[in-house]
Design a protein around this motif. Structure first.
Motif, PDB file in Angstrom:
ATOM      1  N   PRO A  49      21.881  25.734 -20.861  1.00  0.00           N
ATOM      2  CA  PRO A  49      20.614  25.141 -20.401  1.00  0.00           C
ATOM      3  C   PRO A  49      20.550  25.063 -18.882  1.00  0.00           C
ATOM      4  O   PRO A  49      21.504  24.648 -18.215  1.00  0.00           O
ATOM      5  CB  PRO A  49      20.640  23.739 -21.013  1.00  0.00           C
ATOM      6  CG  PRO A  49      21.475  23.891 -22.239  1.00  0.00           C
ATOM      7  CD  PRO A  49      22.544  24.888 -21.882  1.00  0.00           C
ATOM      8  N   GLY A  50      19.424  25.508 -18.332  1.00  0.00           N
ATOM      9  CA  GLY A  50      19.231  25.476 -16.893  1.00  0.00           C
ATOM     10  C   GLY A  50      19.709  26.701 -16.152  1.00  0.00           C
ATOM     11  O   GLY A  50      19.403  26.866 -14.966  1.00  0.00           O
ATOM     12  N   ASP A  51      20.452  27.579 -16.826  1.00  0.00           N
ATOM     13  CA  ASP A  51      20.897  28.806 -16.154  1.00  0.00           C
ATOM     14  C   ASP A  51      19.690  29.698 -15.865  1.00  0.00           C
ATOM     15  O   ASP A  51      18.822  29.871 -16.731  1.00  0.00           O
ATOM     16  CB  ASP A  51      21.881  29.582 -17.029  1.00  0.00           C
ATOM     17  CG  ASP A  51      23.243  28.925 -17.118  1.00  0.00           C
ATOM     18  OD1 ASP A  51      23.513  28.031 -16.294  1.00  0.00           O
ATOM     19  OD2 ASP A  51      24.034  29.307 -18.003  1.00  0.00           O
TER      20      ASP A  51
END
Length: 286
Positions: A148-150
């Motif tokens: 998540p968030g990559d």
């Protein structure tokens, strides 16, 4: 004497084909021919053409599919057949196998990858780690592990991409590969990634070892191969490598069905590859 040709990678391919060529010469004879798949010339004089070393075809898809069209047009005796090569080139075949009842690693396809696709897949799979890869790929090209968030890597953003939940077993136990020649089981290996990685390729630090088949592995391998043969309406495949791992519940799931140019790891075969050579001989007499 029958004439056999093995198609190989382009001359500038980064991996050394020498050991693989030597293994095939040992099994099939020193007089077999090797032609680069990118410029194979006239193949009509050969009794059998094998695409066993076309490594890197995914890097020039238009040329690869043009070659398949040409082979089909000239009715070149191929093993595995051209219809199999074309189908197996695109990993969306996994969804066809799933429809046939085969337990695959859960997979969805994004037509043009966006962060929203990643968010939806995260919710669908209930996994905070995903593996993404192009549907036409090999050697871990374009394959990434995302959290998540990559940010989306530029090489795959907006492209057609397969999305799968990351399988912890790849690091904990490894990936099994089972090898079948003319429908008969030959041998199995266990591939493990380097520490901190999830890709098992040797040039990325992965390793392999010979292994006995755990319970359930051959069951999945056989039904997956036979399902592919039924879908394609083809005879028993000359060669097949079936890659699998366990899910969180311990059930084996199909990762890939390698029917084009799999490394066959004859060094881990009890007979050194003699079963494969007999399969080739039988293909020449059919």
């Amino acid at each position: 004497m029958p004439k056999i040709c093995i198609l190989t990678a382009a001359p500038d391919y980064f991996e050394d084909l020498g050991p693989a060529r030597a293994a095939y010469q040992r099994l099939l004879g020193d007089d077999i021919a090797f032609r680069h798949w990118t410029d194979p010339g006239d193949l009509t004089s050969f009794d059998l053409v094998l695409p066993l070393l076309v490594w890197g075809y995914q890097r020039d898809c238009p040329r690869w599919f043009a070659l398949l069209d040409q082979l089909e047009q000239h009715q070149i005796n191929m093993a595995n057949p051209v219809s199999v090569l074309r189908w197996n080139s695109d990993k969306s075949y996994l969804l066809k196998l799933e429809q046939a009842g085969i337990a695959i690693v859960p997979t969805v396809i994004s037509a043009a990858l966006t962060p929203d696709d990643i968010a939806r897949a995260t919710d669908k799979f209930g996994s905070n780690e995903l593996v993404v890869k192009p549907p036409i790929s090999g050697g871990a090209d374009g394959t990434y592990r995302l959290r998540p968030g990559d940010p989306l890597p530029d090489s795959i953003a907006g492209k057609q991409i397969l999305i799968q939940p990351f399988q912890p077993a790849i690091a904990q136990e490894g990936e099994y590969s089972l090898f079948y020649f003319a429908g008969t089981f030959s041998h199995a290996i266990l591939k493990r990634p380097a520490d901190g990685d999830f890709r098992v390729q040797e040039f990325l630090g992965g390793s392999e070892s010979g292994t006995d088949c755990p319970e359930g592995a051959q069951d999945l391998a056989v039904v997956a191969r036979e399902a592919a043969e039924q879908i394609l309406g083809t005879d028993t495949l000359l060669y097949a490598r079936i890659d699998m791992l366990r899910d969180a519940a311990g059930r084996f799931r199909l990762m890939e069905l390698e029917l084009i140019e799999p490394s066959l790891f004859f060094g881990h075969a009890g007979d050194g590859g003699a079963l494969f050579a007999r399969g080739v001989d039988a293909a020449l007499t059919d």
